[in-house]
Every structure is written in structure tokens, then in C-alpha cells.
Design a protein around this motif. Structure first.
Motif, PDB file in Angstrom:
ATOM      1  N   GLU A   1       9.433 -41.752  73.858  1.00  0.00           N
ATOM      2  CA  GLU A   1       8.623 -40.814  74.631  1.00  0.00           C
ATOM      3  C   GLU A   1       9.378 -39.495  74.693  1.00  0.00           C
TER       4      GLU A   1
ATOM      5  N   GLU B   1       8.685 -35.977  76.120  1.00  0.00           N
ATOM      6  CA  GLU B   1       7.715 -35.404  77.042  1.00  0.00           C
ATOM      7  C   GLU B   1       7.019 -34.179  76.457  1.00  0.00           C
TER       8      GLU B   1
ATOM      9  N   SER C   1       4.639 -39.680  71.500  1.00  0.00           N
ATOM     10  CA  SER C   1       4.882 -41.039  71.968  1.00  0.00           C
ATOM     11  C   SER C   1       4.846 -41.970  70.767  1.00  0.00           C
TER      12      SER C   1
ATOM     13  N   GLN D   1       1.237 -35.443  71.727  1.00  0.00           N
ATOM     14  CA  GLN D   1       0.779 -35.226  73.096  1.00  0.00           C
ATOM     15  C   GLN D   1       0.155 -33.848  73.319  1.00  0.00           C
TER      16      GLN D   1
END
Length: 290
Positions: free
Chosen positions: A10, A12, A16, A76
Motif C-alpha cells: 500500500e 498511499e 495497492s 489509486q
């Protein structure tokens, strides 16, 4: 039995990695355009406008991948902020303030305003009120593009080393109708699903036929390479002659969501169930090979 272990990752706001929960098979899935986490960047449009182009819910549609033994890599951030399905040479020079010091290529995507960073949020609505500095774009590449591509290459290489082959499934969705930014003319009514094998150069034909036949047996209309044949993530790391196969799947958003609100529709559950059945057929195919 050959084994392959991936740990969850992960980063941020960037990516992911969901590892397999079943014995590993020579499949790797990635969803590069489903990200909805907005980076902190200056733009001339609303948050919602930035997200219009996203392949919303595609990561969830393909979240069965770990259960059949395949890792699932997910970006993401929104594709219009930085498009992972582009080469670092697909820079739109109209967007750069100053001289870009790195190689570029003649990119149809960049000419349409859909290069490495998008000139438009959607249609003819500009994403920015100014040009991007060289450093801004370089920082985006280093922070977002390189980690994702490096991780995908690692997954593909380790899978290929372990099994002697790899099948990469690149997962996307598409608007139901062609628009100003697309390669097909505005107003073009699209098939339910488009399979892209880079005009036959990115994937072995039998795997393409398996995917196409399976989807058609479910009752979907399927097109091969029209209007999407696959882009950087399919072309850059594939070589069927070395058992390195990549295939792009584009799903018509009308099958599972409201394109205006981006909310799921009643069709989501049926589509997801059928994609899980497709995943099982892929698993059976790749594990039957000797």
C-alpha cells in the motif's frame, strides 16, 4: 508444485497490491484507471470533473483475481492527473512551460489531449488554467508513473520466472458512446466489451479466443481491437514468442453504472458474477498448459 508469494503493498495515494489468496497461477491483473484519490494539484475544474474519466468500480469488478491465484495491482489516483497507460514519451508539449528535456514520440493520444497528463478534464473543458512546469511533470512521473510500472514489471517478471509464462489482464471500462477525446467518432455506439491484443502482437491467439468466446457465451457483444487495441501497459511488457502475454479488457459502463452519477446500477452484480466466471475460465486455461 511451483510456488510464488507476493506480499500486500500500500503506497498511499499511489497504488495497492492485493496478493493471491489461493495457490498462485501465471496470471497478473491490473486496474490502472479506477483510482479516485485526488492528489493535491492545481486545476481549473471541480473534483468531480477530474473523476469523470475514471474507470470507476473496475477494481471491484475484478477483485476476484486473488481468489483464483492472481495478484491485483490497483492505481489509486485519477487517470486524467497522470495516465499510467501512456509511455513517458507521450508528453503533450502544449502543456509544458519551457523546453521538455526528455525524449518524446509522435503520440496520437497526446495530440487528442489524452497524453501522459490530460489537457482536458473531459470534452473541451481544460483541466488547467496554466501550463505545467518541467519539474511538476517530472515529479509526477517519479511519484506515480515509475512506482506503478516498476511494480507491474516485478509481478510479470517473477510470475514468468516461476511458471515459464505469464498472462497479464489489463482491466478498464469505457463510456457507452464515443466522444470528443476518443479514437472512434463522437456518437459511436460501442459493443458491450472490447478486447485488445495490440492487433495480435501482445497475446497468444488461443487466450484471446478463450476470453472472447467466454464473454460471447454470456451474451455480451464483443469487439476485437476496435476502438481500443490496448496501449502502453499492454504493448510495453508483452512478447508472446517468450510466453509473455498481455490482454486489455474494456467494459462498457452502461452494463454496470450510471455514467452521470457514477453510481452502480442493478447490472453490476450480474456483470461481476460473469467476470468471476471468466476469471475461472482463465485460471483453468493457464493451469492446463504444459
Amino acid at each position: 508444485m511451483r510456488t510464488l508469494t507476493f506480499a500486500p503493498i500500500e503506497v498511499e495515494g499511489v497504488l495497492s497490491l492485493i496478493p493471491p489468496t489461493a495457490p498462485s497461477v501465471p496470471l497478473v491483473f491490473d486496474s490502472p484507471h479506477s483510482g479516485l484519490v485526488l492528489p493535491d494539484f492545481e486545476r481549473a475544474v471541480s473534483d468531480e470533473m477530474v473523476l469523470v474519466a475514471a474507470d470507476t468500480h473496475v477494481d471491484e469488478l475484478f477483485d476476484f483475481a486473488p481468489s483464483i491465484g492472481a495478484p491485483l495491482l490497483i492505481a489509486q489516483f485519477p487517470r486524467s492527473f497522470l495516465d499510467l497507460n501512456r509511455s513517458v514519451m507521450d508528453v503533450d508539449l502544449q502543456m509544458v512551460d519551457g523546453d521538455w528535456p526528455h525524449p518524446v514520440r509522435n503520440s496520437a493520444s497526446a495530440r487528442r489531449g489524452m497524453g501522459l497528463t490530460w489537457r482536458y478534464a473531459w470534452g473541451e473543458t481544460p483541466m488547467y488554467g496554466r501550463k505545467l512546469s518541467v519539474k511538476e511533470l517530472e515529479d509526477r512521473i517519479e511519484t506515480y508513473w515509475r512506482p506503478y510500472h516498476s511494480e507491474l514489471v516485478r509481478l510479470l517478471d517473477e510470475t514468468h520466472t516461476t511458471f515459464g509464462r505469464v498472462y497479464h489482464v489489463n482491466c478498464h471500462s469505457m463510456p457507452a458512446v464515443g466522444h470528443e477525446l476518443s479514437p472512434d467518432p463522437p456518437g459511436t455506439v460501442r459493443k458491450d466489451i472490447v478486447i485488445g491484443d495490440y492487433d495480435g502482437r501482445a497475446c497468444e491467439p488461443e487466450f484471446v479466443r478463450l476470453v472472447t468466446r467466454t464473454l460471447e457465451d454470456f451474451g455480451y457483444s464483443v469487439s476485437l481491437n476496435i476502438p481500443f487495441r490496448g496501449a502502453e501497459l499492454v504493448s510495453a511488457y508483452s512478447d508472446p514468442s517468450k510466453n509473455r502475454n498481455s490482454l486489455q479488457i474494456e467494459i462498457n459502463r452502461k452494463l454496470y453504472m450510471d455514467e452521470l452519477t457514477r453510481e452502480k446500477t442493478a447490472g453490476f452484480a450480474k456483470l461481476k458474477a460473469n467476470l468471476e466466471r471468466l476469471g475461472a475460465a482463465m485460471r483453468d486455461y493457464v493451469t492446463s498448459l504444459r
